[in-house]
Motif scaffolding. Sequence first.
Motif, PDB file in Angstrom:
ATOM      1  N   ALA A   2     -23.609 -14.796  49.730  1.00  0.00           N
ATOM      2  CA  ALA A   2     -23.760 -13.545  48.511  1.00  0.00           C
ATOM      3  C   ALA A   2     -22.100 -12.675  48.096  1.00  0.00           C
ATOM      4  O   ALA A   2     -21.337 -13.008  47.190  1.00  0.00           O
ATOM      5  N   ILE A   3     -21.160 -13.408  49.149  1.00  0.00           N
ATOM      6  CA  ILE A   3     -19.629 -13.118  49.123  1.00  0.00           C
ATOM      7  C   ILE A   3     -19.049 -14.003  48.062  1.00  0.00           C
ATOM      8  O   ILE A   3     -18.384 -14.105  47.599  1.00  0.00           O
ATOM      9  N   LEU A   4     -19.408 -15.869  48.382  1.00  0.00           N
ATOM     10  CA  LEU A   4     -18.581 -16.962  47.820  1.00  0.00           C
ATOM     11  C   LEU A   4     -18.803 -16.186  46.280  1.00  0.00           C
ATOM     12  O   LEU A   4     -18.487 -17.246  45.666  1.00  0.00           O
ATOM     13  N   LEU A   5     -20.660 -16.295  46.472  1.00  0.00           N
ATOM     14  CA  LEU A   5     -21.209 -16.247  44.910  1.00  0.00           C
ATOM     15  C   LEU A   5     -20.549 -15.041  44.459  1.00  0.00           C
ATOM     16  O   LEU A   5     -20.660 -15.080  42.651  1.00  0.00           O
ATOM     17  N   SER A   6     -20.457 -14.449  44.398  1.00  0.00           N
ATOM     18  CA  SER A   6     -19.502 -13.608  43.744  1.00  0.00           C
ATOM     19  C   SER A   6     -18.467 -13.660  43.468  1.00  0.00           C
ATOM     20  O   SER A   6     -17.777 -13.324  42.140  1.00  0.00           O
ATOM     21  N   GLY A   7     -18.074 -15.207  44.119  1.00  0.00           N
ATOM     22  CA  GLY A   7     -16.197 -15.523  42.483  1.00  0.00           C
ATOM     23  C   GLY A   7     -16.860 -15.993  41.390  1.00  0.00           C
ATOM     24  O   GLY A   7     -15.424 -16.185  40.986  1.00  0.00           O
ATOM     25  N   MET A   8     -17.854 -16.114  41.196  1.00  0.00           N
ATOM     26  CA  MET A   8     -18.411 -16.104  39.475  1.00  0.00           C
ATOM     27  C   MET A   8     -18.309 -14.867  38.914  1.00  0.00           C
ATOM     28  O   MET A   8     -17.912 -15.490  37.765  1.00  0.00           O
ATOM     29  N   ILE A   9     -17.655 -13.491  39.291  1.00  0.00           N
ATOM     30  CA  ILE A   9     -17.486 -12.547  38.301  1.00  0.00           C
ATOM     31  C   ILE A   9     -16.717 -12.936  37.688  1.00  0.00           C
ATOM     32  O   ILE A   9     -16.018 -12.692  36.622  1.00  0.00           O
ATOM     33  N   ASN A  10     -15.415 -13.443  38.608  1.00  0.00           N
ATOM     34  CA  ASN A  10     -14.091 -13.155  38.233  1.00  0.00           C
ATOM     35  C   ASN A  10     -13.266 -13.636  38.816  1.00  0.00           C
ATOM     36  O   ASN A  10     -13.749 -14.091  40.050  1.00  0.00           O
ATOM     37  N   GLY A  11     -11.588 -13.858  38.954  1.00  0.00           N
ATOM     38  CA  GLY A  11      -9.858 -14.381  39.558  1.00  0.00           C
ATOM     39  C   GLY A  11     -10.370 -13.727  40.902  1.00  0.00           C
ATOM     40  O   GLY A  11     -10.148 -14.028  41.764  1.00  0.00           O
ATOM     41  N   TYR A  12     -10.596 -11.914  40.445  1.00  0.00           N
ATOM     42  CA  TYR A  12     -10.462 -11.813  41.757  1.00  0.00           C
ATOM     43  C   TYR A  12     -11.498 -11.704  42.783  1.00  0.00           C
ATOM     44  O   TYR A  12     -10.491 -11.091  44.303  1.00  0.00           O
ATOM     45  N   PHE A  13     -12.324 -11.343  42.034  1.00  0.00           N
ATOM     46  CA  PHE A  13     -13.889 -11.695  43.034  1.00  0.00           C
ATOM     47  C   PHE A  13     -13.482 -12.649  44.172  1.00  0.00           C
ATOM     48  O   PHE A  13     -13.316 -12.769  45.628  1.00  0.00           O
TER      49      PHE A  13
END
Length: 255
Positions: free
Chosen positions: A5-16
């Motif tokens: 889930a943490i890695l997938l949240s990287g799709m939100i934007n570059g800050y994630f």
Amino acid sequence: VVGFAILLSGMINGYFAAGSTAAILVFVLSVAVPAPVSAIPDRLAGWALAAAAGTLAVMLLWPPRASSTLPADAARACQRLADLADALCHDLAAVPARVETATKTVDALRIRLTGTPRRPTGPTGPAVALAALIDEVGWLCVSLAALARSSPGELCAVENSITLQKVAGVLRASAAQLAGEQPGGPDGQAATAGLPGQLEHAQDSAAQILADRISAAPELADEAALDAMLGRSFKIHSIAYTTRQIAGYAEAASA
């Protein structure tokens, strides 16, 4: 599941995406060290203190000077490439000198980029756009240098010259954005904002005219003759596309 889930949240934007490594580390440490439930408040307090100290260290102690001149260097490279594009239209005698100057400027810019230390949080937002812009500037320099070595014979000499003039205008506008210069008044801002659209229109018009003239031209069996007729036009089409990419990155990098 938590790590995914943490890695997938990287799709939100570059800050994630930049914060995913630290977030996974926090989770891994918490589950790897056994402790009773009563230790949770103390651990949360410790994480909060560490996050506050780390944030202050990045904002106040990490030296920003190493990368502060990169936008100015990128603006200088765009200006040199614009001068080269102008020379290809109006002053062929000056092309060799301008190719050498542009190549040296772009090479120095790429060396500065690779030698610039990054913040511990990783590049985000404008920093990512600036890195992508420098990569495109390198490709554009190679393309313009190849165009300078190509045969001057072409089917759409006038249209290609207009496209190159638009390329020079967009590069100068991008250089002004990267240098923090603002065009005077609303009219100047509107004119600058419309340059990429004008370049796209010139690029599409030249491509359509080229297609029409190819259809009307006699069949050529010699590949060298075909390349002399079409090679320069295809190179200019690629140069125009790369320049539009640079304009987009310059706008994001200077936001």
